[in-house]
Write a protein that holds these residues in place. Structure first.
Motif, short mmCIF file in Angstrom:
data_model
loop_
_atom_site.label_atom_id
_atom_site.label_comp_id
_atom_site.label_asym_id
_atom_site.label_seq_id
_atom_site.Cartn_x
_atom_site.Cartn_y
_atom_site.Cartn_z
N VAL A 74 35.93 44.14 34.70
CA VAL A 74 35.17 43.54 35.80
C VAL A 74 35.10 42.03 35.61
O VAL A 74 35.35 41.26 36.55
CB VAL A 74 33.76 44.15 35.89
CG1 VAL A 74 32.95 43.46 36.99
CG2 VAL A 74 33.83 45.66 36.14
N LEU A 75 34.79 41.59 34.40
CA LEU A 75 34.73 40.15 34.13
C LEU A 75 36.10 39.50 34.26
O LEU A 75 36.22 38.39 34.80
CB LEU A 75 34.15 39.92 32.74
CG LEU A 75 33.93 38.46 32.33
CD1 LEU A 75 33.01 37.73 33.31
CD2 LEU A 75 33.36 38.39 30.91
N MET A 76 37.14 40.18 33.79
CA MET A 76 38.49 39.64 33.92
C MET A 76 38.89 39.50 35.39
O MET A 76 39.51 38.51 35.78
CB MET A 76 39.48 40.53 33.17
CG MET A 76 39.40 40.43 31.66
SD MET A 76 40.63 41.45 30.83
CE MET A 76 42.15 40.70 31.42
N GLU A 77 38.54 40.49 36.20
CA GLU A 77 38.86 40.39 37.63
C GLU A 77 38.16 39.20 38.26
O GLU A 77 38.76 38.42 39.01
CB GLU A 77 38.44 41.67 38.35
CG GLU A 77 38.77 41.65 39.84
CD GLU A 77 37.69 42.26 40.71
OE1 GLU A 77 37.52 41.79 41.86
OE2 GLU A 77 36.99 43.18 40.24
N HIS A 78 36.88 39.02 37.94
CA HIS A 78 36.13 37.90 38.51
C HIS A 78 36.77 36.58 38.12
O HIS A 78 36.89 35.67 38.96
CB HIS A 78 34.68 37.94 38.01
CG HIS A 78 33.81 38.91 38.74
ND1 HIS A 78 32.60 38.57 39.29
CD2 HIS A 78 33.98 40.23 39.03
CE1 HIS A 78 32.06 39.61 39.88
NE2 HIS A 78 32.88 40.64 39.73
N TYR A 79 37.17 36.45 36.86
CA TYR A 79 37.67 35.16 36.39
C TYR A 79 39.11 34.90 36.81
O TYR A 79 39.44 33.83 37.32
CB TYR A 79 37.53 35.06 34.88
CG TYR A 79 37.93 33.70 34.33
CD1 TYR A 79 37.26 32.55 34.74
CD2 TYR A 79 38.98 33.56 33.44
CE1 TYR A 79 37.61 31.29 34.26
CE2 TYR A 79 39.35 32.32 32.94
CZ TYR A 79 38.66 31.19 33.37
OH TYR A 79 39.03 29.94 32.90
N PHE A 80 39.99 35.87 36.61
CA PHE A 80 41.41 35.63 36.84
C PHE A 80 41.84 35.82 38.30
O PHE A 80 42.89 35.32 38.71
CB PHE A 80 42.26 36.52 35.94
CG PHE A 80 42.11 36.20 34.47
CD1 PHE A 80 42.45 34.95 33.98
CD2 PHE A 80 41.61 37.13 33.59
CE1 PHE A 80 42.29 34.63 32.64
CE2 PHE A 80 41.45 36.84 32.24
CZ PHE A 80 41.80 35.58 31.77
N LEU A 81 41.04 36.53 39.09
CA LEU A 81 41.42 36.76 40.48
C LEU A 81 40.53 36.04 41.48
O LEU A 81 40.96 35.72 42.59
CB LEU A 81 41.42 38.26 40.79
CG LEU A 81 42.37 39.13 39.96
CD1 LEU A 81 42.35 40.57 40.48
CD2 LEU A 81 43.79 38.58 39.98
N GLN A 82 39.27 35.78 41.12
CA GLN A 82 38.34 35.18 42.08
C GLN A 82 38.02 33.72 41.80
O GLN A 82 37.41 33.05 42.63
CB GLN A 82 37.03 35.99 42.11
CG GLN A 82 37.21 37.44 42.54
CD GLN A 82 35.90 38.21 42.54
OE1 GLN A 82 34.83 37.63 42.68
NE2 GLN A 82 35.98 39.51 42.38
#
Length: 740
Positions: A369-377
């Motif tokens: 979840v944190l990786m998605e927020h940082y690398f995609l958003q």
């Protein structure tokens, strides 16, 4: 390594009075400090000290360019429980999660008569630095202060080395280990006594000393006696120091104004933030905790620094470095320094290598979840994806040949594989839900003995964290960051979203609900507590903490705040289920305890009033770590979760509950009731956890530090950290005035 420039410290929590805050000029090179050591190069910035009082605990902080120290002085108050509160001094250092503790007792044996206090030096600061790099190797760092004893005292216990060793004594059954205590060396020095210990690494030495103006201190073997008076107290050690992130470095440029708007919280955040990890709290958790750092990062994301050297990458890198390459588990808590060497020796391994605790099951799910927020958003995060994921792991020897990208894939593999059985057609059964690991009684954030009531299948993990992680894994796979069949993983997520809540739902008819809260209050030890049963105007619906609990509890029927994970991390599309869920959550929030979770001091994380078995009231109490108490970060996540769900009502695909005037109004009412109590308790929000006492005459709940209450029977006392990472999340979580 040395620490970066000093932090400005200011008052943090209600009940924690700002007694003194001073900027002190650093000593000139070659000028002895009060400890007698000779400092190295002068710091380019002024040192800063602060005192925070949460009686009977007085917290002192000192920081400069060389090191950072926290000192906690405990001295009984007139109303203190003398079975758990006694005179003591703790010094805690982030480097190696290290520290010392010394206990004192009155020489005359009359408990409660001995008081200890720190005395301001001539610079009006109670603490001054110890720094000596003249011996080669790691510099010796620490603090020096003046301690006043109001009566003759005996030093009864001294523990030098690791904060974990100290916690085993303070929070456990007063454990003293022969291999640690046997290495203490007591010796006489000029007008005083020194106690030192060489760590198990045979390199690091921790030293404390007490000295006076005359020969009044007596040393008899290992018994130290001090007549009433004032003494110089020194504590130091020679272990590598961490490189800190200043307030300017831990925050994004766009959030720099917070440094002047909220100097207490931002400087506290910098004290806990380092280039390789964010630490969880002071004094008890001055090291890596995966769950704490990721939850904090998710809530603080809008204000944290990004890019190489930024706070968000420090969190993600810290987690990936510690992934178990064998099964993909994410590390809950690291073990470093002297305690790591000791644990290695228990396994007949002579090594100082760090270790990790992998027993928690919830921590795995926050990473994608944190990786998605940082690398995609995040724009800067997206630009950093390739370089960051190509970084080689360096901290744990087992992971030395793996990149961050490979470790992320290993961890995601575990999540997808373990979620597959429940997602298979016709397999939505209790047996296929995610269970605690074998022989464990904890596995998620309620990690105390009775936090889950012995439940083995936690609500938050199954109903929120698993589907949220699967959604993020699918998005990361679509972006080419992870390697999975995106369609399949999304299908898994949909099944978990739609089919897990029903296992935990509890519905109690209105009349039965009223009877249960009335029975709870009539038998409660809280004298005069109003039942609030008249406010129950419909069947009471909530979601149990866990399944398969102790005492034959198939569903642990404790009303709770863990619905915040579902609100904050998911945008479910099962309309009937969503409407019921948000309405039930709103009811729990807005109703006053014990009918609901609301009190004057905040939203309680647990309410056992609806449990029919007397064990509920016995195990979830005002003095239990996860009992009828308030946790700051749960306030923040619930507030943000409600806001996110209400914000969906402005989208093109508004959920059905938005068009239901009763439900939508109920959710808005709950949101504002929650923010009203958050605003009313603004001075408490930076602390870890707090409790309450009840004023029956005014039907009012009053704030009290959790450590100010005697512990539950058979349980060691638990203190609240005065500075806690995930309790600083209100730097980013703000009230949406448009929802008033």
């Amino acid at each position: 390594m040395v620490l970066s420039p000093a932090w400005l410290w200011v008052s943090l929590v209600r009940g924690c009075r700002l007694v003194a805050m001073h900027s002190t000029q650093p000593p000139s090179p070659g000028t002895p400090t009060s400890s007698g050591s000779v400092p190295g190069p002068t710091c380019s910035t002024e040192a800063t000290t602060l005192e925070l009082d949460s009686l009977p605990y007085r917290n002192y902080f000192y920081s400069d360019c060389h090191s950072a120290s926290q000192v906690v002085v405990t001295s009984p108050e007139p109303n203190s429980n003398l079975t758990v509160i006694g005179p003591r001094i703790i010094v805690a250092w982030p480097g190696g999660n290290s520290g010392i503790i010394v206990y004192f007792k009155p020489e005359d044996g009359v408990n409660g008569t001995l008081g200890i206090n720190l005395v301001n030096s001539t610079s009006s600061s109670p603490l001054s630095p110890i720094y000596n790099d003249s011996e080669g190797g790691n510099a010796t760092v620490g603090i020096s202060t003046q301690v006043e004893f109001n009566a003759s005292a005996v030093l009864s216990v001294a523990i030098l080395g690791s904060i974990r060793t100290i916690r085993d004594f303070v929070e456990g059954p007063s454990l003293l280990r022969d291999e640690i205590q046997g290495a203490l060396n007591y010796s006489s020095i000029d007008n005083g006594v020194e106690i030192s210990r060489i760590w198990l690494d045979n390199i690091t030495t921790t030293t404390i000393s007490l000295s006076g103006q005359d020969q009044s201190i007596r040393l008899d073997n290992t018994t130290v006696t001090l007549p009433a008076g004032t003494y110089t107290f020194n504590a130091s050690y020679n272990y590598p120091q961490l490189t800190a992130l200043s307030a300017e470095e831990v925050l994004s440029p766009a959030s720099a104004d917070l440094i002047t708007q909220s100097p207490d919280q931002t400087t506290s955040l910098s004290f806990l933030s380092y280039t390789t990890k964010l630490t969880a709290g002071a004094w008890r958790f001055l090291t890596y905790f995966g769950r704490d750092s990721m939850i904090a990062a998710l809530l603080l994301e809008p204000v944290l620094s990004t890019g190489e050297g930024g706070a968000l990458e420090a969190v993600i890198a810290g987690v990936l470095e510690r992934v178990n390459m064998t099964d993909g588990s994410v590390c809950h808590e690291e073990t470093i320094g002297d305690y790591a060497t000791w644990l290695n020796l228990q396994n007949n391994i002579t090594s100082t290598a760090p270790l990790c605790d992998y027993k928690m099951i919830d921590t795995d799910y926050f990473l994608p979840v944190l990786m998605e927020h940082y690398f995609l958003q995040n724009t800067e995060g997206s630009s950093r994806t390739s370089d960051f994921l190509a970084t080689m792991s360096t901290i744990f020897p087992e992971n030395a040949n793996l990149t961050y990208g490979e470790l992320a894939q290993i961890s995601a593999n575990k999540i997808v594989t373990t979620s597959a059985p429940f997602a298979a057609p016709g397999n939505q059964t209790v047996d296929n839900l995610i269970h605690l690991k074998p022989n464990e009684i904890v596995g998620e954030w309620r990690d105390s003995t009775y936090g889950l009531g012995g439940g083995k299948i936690p609500f938050d993990v199954n109903a929120a964290l698993v589907p949220a992680a699967l959604r993020s894994i699918a998005k990361l796979a679509t972006a080419g960051i992870l390697d999975f069949n995106t369609t399949l993983v999304d299908e898994y997520a949909q099944v978990w979203e739609d089919s897990t809540l029903e296992f935990f739902e509890i519905s109690i008819p209105v009349e039965t609900a009223r009877q249960r809260v009335e029975k709870y209050t009539s038998s409660s030890e809280t004298e005069g507590l109003v039942s609030q049963s008249s406010t129950i105007d419909s069947d009471v619906v909530f979601y149990g903490l866990a399944l398969d609990g102790n005492n034959d509890l198939s569903n642990v029927a404790v009303m709770n705040t863990d619905t915040c994970f579902h609100l904050f991390m998911l945008n479910t599309t099962n309309q009937t289920q969503l409407t019921s869920f948000v309405n039930a959550t709103a009811n729990s929030i807005r109703r006053r305890f014990p009918a609901g979770l609301m009190t004057d001091v905040g939203m309680l994380v647990a309410n056992p009033a609806y449990g029919e078995n007397p064990i509920y009231a016995a195990n979830w109490t005002t003095n239990a770590y996860h009992g009828t108490v308030v946790w700051s970060w749960q306030l923040a996540m619930m507030a943000k979760g409600l806001e996110l769900q209400l914000s969906r009502c402005s989208s093109d695909a508004a959920p059905d509950f938005c068009g239901d005037e009763s439900v939508h109004g109920n959710v808005k009412t709950a949101y504002n009731a929650l923010w009203d109590v958050i605003d009313a308790n603004a001075d408490n929000l930076s602390t870890e956890v707090w409790s309450w006492t009840y004023d029956a005459a005014n039907d009012k709940f009053d704030y009290i530090d959790l450590g100010g209450l005697p512990p539950p029977a058979g349980v060691s006392p638990t203190e609240s950290n005065i500075v806690q990472l995930w309790s600083l999340t209100f730097l980013a979580v703000k009230r949406d005035e448009g929802l008033r």
